[in-house]
Design a protein around this motif. Structure first.
Motif, PDB file in Angstrom:
ATOM      1  N   ASN A  46      -7.105  62.901  62.465  1.00  0.00           N
ATOM      2  CA  ASN A  46      -7.012  63.594  61.187  1.00  0.00           C
ATOM      3  C   ASN A  46      -8.296  64.301  60.777  1.00  0.00           C
ATOM      4  N   SER A  47      -9.293  64.278  61.605  1.00  0.00           N
ATOM      5  CA  SER A  47     -10.536  64.958  61.238  1.00  0.00           C
ATOM      6  C   SER A  47     -10.288  66.443  61.056  1.00  0.00           C
ATOM      7  N   CYS A  48     -10.927  67.037  60.064  1.00  0.00           N
ATOM      8  CA  CYS A  48     -10.775  68.478  59.903  1.00  0.00           C
ATOM      9  C   CYS A  48     -11.948  69.220  60.543  1.00  0.00           C
ATOM     10  N   ALA A  49     -12.781  68.534  61.285  1.00  0.00           N
ATOM     11  CA  ALA A  49     -13.843  69.210  62.027  1.00  0.00           C
ATOM     12  C   ALA A  49     -13.238  69.914  63.233  1.00  0.00           C
ATOM     13  N   GLU A  50     -13.700  71.120  63.509  1.00  0.00           N
ATOM     14  CA  GLU A  50     -13.152  71.899  64.624  1.00  0.00           C
ATOM     15  C   GLU A  50     -13.859  71.528  65.925  1.00  0.00           C
ATOM     16  N   GLY A  51     -13.100  71.573  67.031  1.00  0.00           N
ATOM     17  CA  GLY A  51     -13.706  71.374  68.337  1.00  0.00           C
ATOM     18  C   GLY A  51     -13.693  69.930  68.804  1.00  0.00           C
ATOM     19  N   MET A  52     -12.670  69.174  68.445  1.00  0.00           N
ATOM     20  CA  MET A  52     -12.582  67.771  68.855  1.00  0.00           C
ATOM     21  C   MET A  52     -11.154  67.439  69.279  1.00  0.00           C
ATOM     22  N   ALA A  53     -11.019  66.601  70.313  1.00  0.00           N
ATOM     23  CA  ALA A  53      -9.718  66.050  70.664  1.00  0.00           C
ATOM     24  C   ALA A  53      -9.917  64.582  70.999  1.00  0.00           C
ATOM     25  N   VAL A  54      -8.825  63.845  71.153  1.00  0.00           N
ATOM     26  CA  VAL A  54      -8.865  62.392  71.174  1.00  0.00           C
ATOM     27  C   VAL A  54      -8.172  61.857  72.418  1.00  0.00           C
ATOM     28  N   VAL A  55      -8.683  60.760  72.975  1.00  0.00           N
ATOM     29  CA  VAL A  55      -7.983  60.068  74.055  1.00  0.00           C
ATOM     30  C   VAL A  55      -7.500  58.704  73.555  1.00  0.00           C
ATOM     31  N   ASN A  56      -6.824  57.966  74.379  1.00  0.00           N
ATOM     32  CA  ASN A  56      -6.226  56.685  74.003  1.00  0.00           C
ATOM     33  C   ASN A  56      -7.318  55.662  73.591  1.00  0.00           C
ATOM     34  N   ILE A  57      -6.914  54.684  72.833  1.00  0.00           N
ATOM     35  CA  ILE A  57      -7.785  53.594  72.407  1.00  0.00           C
ATOM     36  C   ILE A  57      -8.458  52.938  73.614  1.00  0.00           C
ATOM     37  N   ASP A  58      -9.773  52.811  73.579  1.00  0.00           N
ATOM     38  CA  ASP A  58     -10.568  52.145  74.623  1.00  0.00           C
ATOM     39  C   ASP A  58     -10.573  52.902  75.956  1.00  0.00           C
TER      40      ASP A  58
END
Lengths: 252, 252, 252, 252, 252, 252, 252, 252
Positions: free
Chosen positions: G218-230
């Motif tokens: 939910n971050s509104c910072a641009e230029g980020m993506a997320v991978v699975n927990i741990d």
């Protein structure tokens, strides 16, 4: 029950010990002097009463407002509609309404001077309605309020530019949706209580405010607690309460 | 960076304007005088430092404790194990440990007098470890604490029997698992901030503390906020902070 | 406070009206005659007391059991361990223990005759521990109990084969994990209250009992309500309470 | 199938053993005398039939109502709309409608006298629609009902002021949204079954009623069970059933 | 009840019409010829019986296995432990055990010839235990099985290399954890029913199998349905049932 | 690519081995003869094509329908609106629309004879739209369908009255909302595959269909699998596919 | 299949056009030259192969490692145990093991020079195991790595003190548990991609990493993506891939 | 603050060391040269600014757009409405609007040439609005974009037909709802970073995008990360950023 009068009857023998014992045991609690339970309500009455407007008809609302106004008491209504306001306004010309926060107010006859300082901060502009509710509630109950809006952590230099202002407060309300990191960052930078309010602003995996709620609950910054999603009222009330307690004591 | 010395160099022409400008822009923030960011940490240091013990080896823990003790500072470790305590005890005989709350403490050389009053209340006896953590943290940071345990709402007359005691506090910690209604009931009866702590005590649809967490977030009682599940430390710290702010100001 | 004595003092003028008024307002509720709040506990005492065993040391448990036994009162402990039982047994040879339901009992000196009928039904054999807890609690508090196990809806003809037995009950406990449909099917076939207990028996998307909990809450069969996951105690208590109320009244 | 006639044919040899065996095995259950399954429905018919109105056209509804009225039976429709009511009213002038609970009723020709007492309690005024549904359903099926509204635990002295009234009931319906603590508090104060109904009243982390649902399921007060969110009908039916069973038996 | 004998008694007048009517209405369903309800169980018995082993003592298990073996029937136990197997083995030397799938089997005296083809596919090697349970259950109940393991979509060319094999099956079991996309990809490539089994293999946001479960439920590929997380038994049974129905009919 | 022509060029030396090798490696898969991948689609085309209507403009829909009609192929549109139907109807007078299931159909020029039997069962009348979608999809793809509605387990004798009918089917679709127990009960009573469809019918803790979804996934009845909430299309397609496979083979 | 040889046979007429066409259509995809699908795997092979160790026996692991070592290829094993390492070590003395990240490595014979820079940052010290996995994976695949640990936002001045270091990276891995705000704060301060990894570090409403996962999504910072927990491996691999692509291109 | 001027004052003695020290410590961060924090924003300004349109009045929007246009800067507005566009269009005739993605753009005066290649892929046609937002954002910030729509895994041959195109990209955006498997399949087939976007397209157990979100997080394909549900902007920005970094470096 008039307790002294009751005891007088016992004293004068007009009421037997048995009968008096029986009556004491069966008394509704309230009549037993439980106005004490309402002390804080009486205290608050100096500022005015709060009404949760949703679900109330315009007629009910007007009646309630009139009742308090007759007593010289202010009134604050949360989550009011434009329509509810117009009905109240017709009956009570001093009524005011803020369409952003949907707070409806009738100022008390003799408003108390505002004390201390509550800083109400938001992450983005979308959090404004909730923040304004918090700010106006804190003001209504006698706190001075400084609004510090749009200082979310995705551009954290904006937060630092306002830090000195924030540090003068006795209590801080941190309102944020989306990632909701504002509360934890603030609590790591100040020495006073931070009341965090997650908002339902956002989309996708924000889940109507669950994301910032969890962020705030899991912050490892010390000196912060959380209220319900979008509960500007609760945060404004609690921050104002803390601020008044801190600054009231000072004067004694 | 020693800021006055830096400016002296500028003044004496030993540092060109350009070079000085460059250095200013590149300074690590902290060196620029950001000890200010640590004011509250320094303040707190009067009481001592906090260590979150899980994941730390006994060796690391002993080293940290020794470091603070050398500085005459107290130490409070949360969620310590018996084994961690024994290692610390060997190196530092004044260390104490409470097996219920798993709080490990080394008192500062000159402990400050405790001020005000924080009431730490629980719904059941199972909430004790969390409540004790809250109580000991509040005490460690200089608050007087009154424990009011086992007053859950399923037998609400027990709560009323202790109400006068609770009402003398400047801040209240309400610790409850299962249905978690204690916080809301207390907040409806007192005039001071209530910090509610849901606990993971319970089974079935308690879901490890989600049930009391939601109960507390949804209370319509004014003057309450919530910390994370089982977060006795957070609640004790915040309630103590509020209590100290209220009672410190009074003395000035 | 001794209320009659207090009123006597008022009557005799040994206590002024003002002072008496003050004392009345400050009385702890309980002392004011609130034994009334404990009526149902006293009533229950005819059968004995309930102890939730988890988290209690063997020593504490023995002490509690001895205290009630001295008063001639029975004791029922839920979720006891073998170890806890052995400690109690050593101190109190009449203690009994059921390893399936983990219910520990000491029968009262003069047990009341069991009345009416509670039918305790299960969907599968895995639900037995929860069902036995329900059954033994209902029996302990004075209800006759019929066990009707392993009648789950995946082989619904087994249920029909036992239906006549079930229909003689005044209240039914329906214990089921996995899909949890038993409660709704029973409620559609009988005229008496069904108390449904979801169990954490199952795997995968059973989610520790959430699946049968939701099934039971969403049943459109009339005359059913639900208790917490694995809460055999709660269901047995409530079904027993309903059964006693129905059959006690009859006798009057 | 007419069972005696069938057997008569067997007896008279008009039906061979083989053929009769075959027919017996293939009989639809209902025809075999399973009206027994409907005993409780017949019993209920003395009061009238229940219709779940959502999704039914006005025409369908009128037809159903006429059918029961022709049989002299009362009808109770839940969650009806104003429009549905008007259609029914046109066809059946005795029909009544309560816009708060959205319950539509046609009284039976010879209503039975109400027995016993069900107390229907709410935490707030927002819980009224659900509570009224419960109250009217209990009344429709022959229970006397006492309404005790707006006694939520955030101002718990209001609950105590009404406690004597509540204690006269044979069964209690506790309707509450938001934190939902009312049920557990009541169950701790009375000796009769409490049927708790969580409502979807609230916002934020109330999650449409999940919060009070979990609160109620996790209560450690004895003698309470829970129905689905907003299921006033289910609670009113069950509480009424318990009340009738208790008070019917008494008369025998 | 022996139905022909019963009817004979009616015919011969040894049982009056009234009495016979009464007995018919009260018969336990099963006795009334409801062996029919067990047709599919009888059918299955040709292959053997299934036992869910968890929670059963070694003694209970041995007794069950002996009972079926005496009848010449095969037995299949799911989720058995090594210990349970050893106990069974001692009593019944023909018992076999697969430590991967934890399936325990005793072959029937005269196993039927396997028909058709079920393809059991997995995404990764971690899904093997669940896939083997499915494969062995399908085999036990008379289907030929082809194992096609480790063809997950993260290296989809491996799947294509085995596609011809898969296409010869009459039913496919698709076992996958983590992202769980295997089922949908297969259903898009074949013309026969795909039974998808999510597994709890994975970590983090796999949530014990919820992630692949949702993936499979949301697939837009036609011709697929889903069973519970890790439910290899259910998928193997259903795929085998479909395969037998398709191939049995063919032979007639 | 025309493969034989390509090989001819190789044979005749008009394409060098190197170049041909290169071209083979780079071929889009489809051109390589992957019509094979579409076999089942071609097969299906005998019945017609499926269109998921939501999000398509009336214009797009008309174009698609015309295209298939020109080819003599039938069309089935799911979740169509009244407006979409009217547009299609104007362009193609043979189009039909069922407002309950929102299925839009244009029959193929030469519909195949329906084979076998699919039984589509529902728990309540509210499940009808989903059930009708399933039924019409199965019919469209060439299965005979028997509708068995409103046989939910809260009045389980209604289910038994229809059991003989249900048992003649080769595959069963079980559609149910609320508690969703229908699927498991049916699977326990029949020998053929049951495809269960949870529906979003219900309120409160039904959570838009999660409750019946979990019920169905957790059923311990053998021979059942589940499709997505409200996915009548998926269940109808799969049940029809199984039915056709069983009955088609028979004829060969 | 050897494609050129196949084409040669066509050319020479040893394979008819028909037969060749048939063979082409049925070829397993892989044999058709789909080594291309493995290009990136071959590329990676320059660095070595990755093994996910859980569930593999020591024997299997040794065999795999030996196989790659024989080919002069390095090996990286994730989530290895001490026991697995010891077995590998015995067979392959050059094997190394990091007990914090549980990464097992055998360096390739001729390791490539590391290029560019990946910054691996953590919020707290508890996030170290996940961060080390990310760092070592990025290093293994040829990226230079800078570790910047313990810069969580609750003491944000620590982050600023390390900002210049972080800004030199071509890609950033942000590892954080609890509130998980680190990723968004970093993405707001740098110009390069941030790969965020939520960790399961935390307690209470952290829910095993769901809280930081939601924060990061939910971050509104641009230029980020997320991978699975741990999922340190996934983040290290992706950040390394981006870093290599950026810096490899530069050199051309 | 003008830093060189400030230092000049120190040098010339017009500002005492003490006063200068004090001012340095109190400077708002931004004034201290923190334009550096905005470097990437300035860089981006070459392309233009981004506005999140929801909640902004037409008037506010026009003002913002005018401000940037005066500076010759392009503007990109996301999630704009038709009404917002019309207001902007009236004030700024060059404004363009794409009703599918709801992206509003004003091109900069001198747009930079697009570099590299970003492939934006979707599973179905329903994912188009999100994909178009991603594509247009990537284009706006200077990347060439190739759209590859409707290649979902339920008909995976379509994906293979477009694979060569996709492989030319430097970064890939994979947009998919329902089962969401597209991202993992692509990441298994390419050597470049895949940014996956789950969409809220779907129904039932898609839960507004949670299903594809979990699918994507749990993929075991290497080289993929995930953004928030429906966050086309975030994915387009990140993929464009990676693409520009890879291709910009090449030119140096």
């Amino acid at each position: 029950m008039d307790v002294p009068q009751f005891l007088q009857q016992v004293k004068e023998g007009r009421l037997s010990i048995d009968e008096a014992t029986q009556r004491l045991r069966q008394l509704p609690f309230e009549e037993l002097g439980f106005a004490k339970l309402d002390h804080h309500r009486q205290l608050r009455t100096g500022y005015g009463e709060v009404i949760y407007c949703p679900g109330k008809t315009a007629g009910q609302l007007v009646e309630i407002v009139r009742h308090f106004q007759a007593a010289g008491t202010g009134v604050l209504g949360t989550r009011a509609t434009e329509t509810q306001f117009e009905a109240v306004k017709a009956a009570c010309p001093l009524a005011a309404f803020d369409p952003v926060s949907r707070v409806l107010t009738v100022a008390p006859e003799q408003p108390a001077a505002a004390v201390g300082l509550v800083a109400v901060c938001t992450g983005g502009t979308g959090d404004l309605p909730v923040a304004e509710e918090a700010a106006q509630v804190a003001e209504f109950f006698g706190s001075r309020v400084e609004r510090v809006y749009d200082i979310g952590v995705a551009g954290i230099h904006r937060l630092f530019a306002r830090l000195e202002t924030i540090r003068h407060a006795s209590a801080i309300v941190a309102v944020a949706g989306m990632e909701g990191a504002l509360g934890g960052v603030l609590a790591g930078l100040v020495e006073v209580p931070v009341i965090a309010v997650p908002t339902s602003v956002g989309y996708g995996a924000s889940f109507g405010g669950i994301a910032p709620l969890l962020t705030m609950l899991n912050s490892c910054a010390e000196g912060m607690a959380v209220v319900n999603i979008d509960n500007g009222f609760g945060a404004g009330y609690l921050a104002g309460q803390i601020n008044r307690l801190i600054n009231r004591k000072k004067e004694i």
